[in-house]
Structures are given as C-alpha cells and as structure tokens.
Design an enzyme around this catalytic site. Structure first.
Site, mmCIF file in Angstrom:
data_model
loop_
_atom_site.group_PDB
_atom_site.id
_atom_site.type_symbol
_atom_site.label_atom_id
_atom_site.label_comp_id
_atom_site.label_asym_id
_atom_site.label_seq_id
_atom_site.Cartn_x
_atom_site.Cartn_y
_atom_site.Cartn_z
ATOM 1 N N THR A 79 0.863 -1.184 0.000
ATOM 2 C CA THR A 79 0.000 0.000 0.000
ATOM 3 C C THR A 79 0.895 1.229 0.000
ATOM 4 O O THR A 79 1.576 1.507 0.995
ATOM 5 C CB THR A 79 -0.908 0.004 1.241
ATOM 6 N N LYS A 116 1.745 4.817 8.708
ATOM 7 C CA LYS A 116 2.019 4.973 7.271
ATOM 8 C C LYS A 116 0.717 5.131 6.476
ATOM 9 O O LYS A 116 0.568 6.064 5.682
ATOM 10 C CB LYS A 116 2.795 3.758 6.761
ATOM 11 N N LYS A 133 -7.764 0.706 -2.106
ATOM 12 C CA LYS A 133 -7.097 0.264 -0.880
ATOM 13 C C LYS A 133 -6.968 1.428 0.103
ATOM 14 O O LYS A 133 -7.088 1.247 1.321
ATOM 15 C CB LYS A 133 -5.716 -0.322 -1.193
#
Lengths: 300, 300
Positions: free
Chosen positions: A100, A248, A176
């Site tokens: 990702t 993140k 995502k």
C-alpha cells in the site's frame, strides 16, 4: 508474453506478508525470494523456495516480480536502485505491486517501468499474514486487462476475492486507500468505545459483545475489540498488524484526501491517534494496543 | 406494586419513535398518549389508543409513564413541569425513560423521582421507527431488578433484544452513549469513504459494495452507504433519522467523555461534522446527507 500457467515468480520482501505469500506461491510455481534479512530468506528456503542475494538476482530468471515491501521508497529502491529488479527482469516482464503506497506513487512507478520496458499491475492486498499463507487475500487491482491476464494465475493463487477496480495502475491503490481509511477509523472508534466503557465503570467485554452485532457494529469492533481487552491482562494481544502500519497508511489516506481536496476530519483524527501511540513507543505493537493511549492500564 | 401483566401505559411524546411504540403497545395494553401536536395525538387515536391534553392527564390512570421525548429538558418538563406526569402518577408508579439524554441526566431524574415517590427505569432504545412499530427494538436497561420486573411486560412488548447493563439508572444511558459514539463515528467514516471515492473518480457504489463485507465493513457502511449515494440523485434518501439527533447525541458523547476524562478525538471530529451539516441547513435531513458537506453534489 503468452499467458504462462506456471510462471517463475521473484518475491521481493519476505516480511509479515511477503513470506507467507512466497511460501504459498512456492506450492504452485517456481519461486525465488529476496529479503535484506538472511533469516527471512532461510525461512523461504525451508519452505521449498529459492533465495537470492539481491532483487536483480531474484528477478534474473523470473517472469513476474512480486513486490511486498513497506513503502514507496523501498519499492523504488527494489525496482530501480543498485541491484534492482529492472536491471535483470526480462523485457515485458510484469511487476505486481502488493504494497500500500498510494495511487500517485503507483502511477509514478508505472511510468518508470514503462520506460524500462516492463509492466506494472497495481494489486494491493488485505487480509493479514494468516490469510496470506492460505491464498485467502482480498486483492484490488488497477491494471489493463492484457497485463492482468499475464499474472492472473499468480493472483488467483493468492486471492480468495479479486476485484478489478479500473484499468489504470493506481486504481487498486485508490480503493485500498479508502479501505484503510475505514479500517483505521473503525479501530480507533473501537478504542474510544472500550476506553469510554472503562471510564464509565462498565465491563468493556459486555459493551463490545452487546454492540458488535447491532447498528454500532463493525468488523473491527468484533475483531480488535476483544484484543483491546487483552491489553489490560497479563497476556497482551499477539502482534498481527503493527501500529506503525497505520501511521504509514493514515498518512497516505490524508495525503490522498489533501491532493483530491476532500476533507477527511475523522481520518485526520485517527492519524493523530496512531502518531500519538507511535510517539509513546507502541509502533511495533499490535494495532489494538492503540486503546492504551486513551485509557492506560493504570489510570491516575 | 405487584407485577401487572396488563398495565395502563401513558406514552409521553408521540414523535418518530414515540408514536410507533405507543401504537404497538396499544395492541396489548390500554395506552393513553400525549404530544404537544394534536395531529400526532390523532394518529394514535386512529391506531386504537387514547389521548390526553397534558402529561398529567395521560398519567392519571396509568401504572407506567413511558417517556419518548427529545432531550433532558423536555423530559424534566414532562415529569416535573406544570401539568407534568408526577402531579398525577400514582405513588410507586414507574417512569420508563426511552430517550437518549446521558447518564448524569438520567441520575438527576432518578433522584427527583425518588423524592416524588416514583421509580425510574432507564431504558434507552435503538432501532429506528420501523422496528419501533414492530416490537423489534434494542433496549439497554439500567434499573434495580424489582423496578425492572414491574415494567417487564411493557419492555418485552417493545424489544427483540433487552440487555440489562446494571442496577443503576444511568447504566443504560452509559451503554447507549457508547452505542451512539460508534454509530455516529461510523456514519461519518462512511461519508468520508464515499466522498473520497468521488474525489478520486471511483464509482462510490462499487467502493461501498466491495468494502462493506470485508475488514473495512460496518453496519452503517452497509446501511447508510447506499443512502448516501442517493444524495447525488433526484431521489434523496427518506428521512429515517435526522442529522440533528446526532448533533444532540455526539454532544452527549463528548460531554460524558469530558466528565470521565476519557479522550475521544474521533467522536469530537464527528460531532463537528454534524454541527457543520446542521449549520448548513441540513439538521432536519436524513443523517446520510452528512456526506454532502464533504462532497457537494456539484463540486467547484
């Protein structure tokens, strides 16, 4: 290349997701893995795969290079750095990006791979390490159909659900990103619910059990809620997904929102909560432990 | 009083929840309803109930007074104001509080009712108007067992799930507060997901459909997500639950958190989002329309 039903796969990154994916792939295809840590490469060899000392060496005989690295920077280095995949991967070879990293980063890699004569299939994954080792992942794909068909056997080996979001690399990352927005907010909301239950003197196990099935329910309340309660016992939850992953990912979520000029006040609040947890030394802990920054085990 | 299997029930407040509850109760018990609006009283009469011109008149022949009013202020007025319930409700008569007003407010009413010789059963409800009319509500109770048993037939007529949280009035409100925290945050999170999907050029219907079943799923994403998409059509969603209900309830949530010294950054962000929606004239709209303050139908 023609559809190859037994492609040789190079797996770059043998971490929490990369190793179980590589191991499961090795049950069906020739697999060569690379990781900076020799110990991780040894685990793949013990599971029947091959190992290599650099991404380039792993990719030399491969048809497909599957990236399972942490972030954009690691992906760039693994593809284009010294000893990188593109220095050996054959012309027309496909790179599958399972990490990702956000839509813009995926498009940037796509453009650079086009310049080196390679193809990107944007295919971020969800489901965690256990499902990764069972071919039970959710994979959301952004790729042209021709590119997807070339790696379809590899993705089908890994996925129980594969959704093609759109034809452009970055489309998978976009979906995502929205998945992570919801997952990260729902974990943080579950933490607030558990913390408030404790603060009000209610039994948080009863609260989670009562609310998880109704209008207040979420997958994360049912999954992370009980693990949050473990934070107050002598057996804290096993680390299934680390807090710094959400540091993140919520950074990607809010960055994507900013670029698209979409206000995301809850995602921003959740991002700050994960940053607070990381700042308090919890980055490598299970994400369910975020509850302890709202409600420490021993309250003043 | 001994357990009364056919108590006479006064229902105070015949709004979105009060009217269907009164109507459903009238199928089993004598019911007299009060509402400020004559039109609402007429609807109850048409459904087989009786009506009264004041809460006192409604409660005069009643064993139980069920409050279905908006907030603490209305509850206080209905009980203790001029023409209030306590001026006529027989000694030992029970007041059922179905409104969401917060634990401290419920305890305050409990103390005042003890002084007038009455009993409070704290029993906030969830489920919406349709389920209210079918006896299919979730009711969370804070009450001593003796008090609960007196009104058990009434609550059983209304609830498909009844959870006794604890023995103190306010315990039901505490759990309902946590329910509303999660519900309000999950609706706002679904709105952010839909808004980001639109901002990234993805089909929001595909995004909601793909994510609702997985790790990003919540009851609210599955329920409110499709109704949010209606905000961008010529047939906006029917008003099932108003935005100003969440303005009130997230105010209770953050107030309770502040009193208990529990940080609730996501609930606070959601509260601001509902306030923004209300400030933009959406207070009486369905709560799913909160998505339009993040992503207006026509973007600049």
């Amino acid at each position: 290349m023609p559809q190859n039903t037994s492609p040789h796969v190079a797996v770059i990154g043998l971490g929490a997701m990369g190793l179980p994916m590589a191991t499961h792939l090795a049950g069906a295809f020739p697999v060569t893995g690379f990781d900076i840590a020799q110990a991780r490469r040894d685990l793949l060899v013990a599971a029947g795969g091959g190992q290599a000392g650099t991404p380039a060496e792993a990719a030399a005989a491969a048809d497909v290079a599957l990236l399972a690295v942490r972030d954009h920077e690691q992906a760039s280095a693994a593809l284009f750095g010294e000893g990188g995949v593109t220095s050996t991967l054959r012309p027309g070879g496909v790179v599958i990006l399972t990490s990702t990293i956000g839509p813009d980063a995926a498009r940037e890699l796509h453009a650079r791979l086009q310049a080196t004569g390679h193809v990107l299939v944007d295919a971020p994954i969800s489901g965690g390490p256990v499902r990764a080792g069972q071919g039970d992942l959710l994979i959301v794909v952004g790729a042209e159909d021709a590119a997807l068909q070339q790696v379809r056997p590899v993705l089908d080996r890994l996925a129980s659900t594969l959704t093609v979001v759109g034809p452009r690399p970055g489309d998978g990352q976009a979906l995502k990103t929205i998945n992570q927005l919801l997952a990260g907010v729902h974990i943080a909301a579950a933490a607030e619910a558990v913390a408030l239950a404790r603060g009000l003197g209610l039994d948080p196990a009863v609260v989670v059990g009562t609310l998880a099935q109704g209008a207040a329910g979420s997958f994360m309340l049912g999954d992370r809620g009980p693990r949050m309660l473990q934070a107050y016992t002598d057996e804290p939850a096993e680390v299934k997904s680390r807090i710094d992953i959400f540091v993140k990912d919520m950074g990607i979520v809010t960055g994507v929102g900013r670029e698209a000029h979409v206000p995301l006040p809850l995602a921003a609040a959740a991002q700050q909560l994960y940053l607070i947890a990381e700042a308090n030394g919890l980055g490598a802990q299970d994400d369910s432990t975020v509850v302890t920054v709202l409600s420490p085990a021993t309250r003043p």
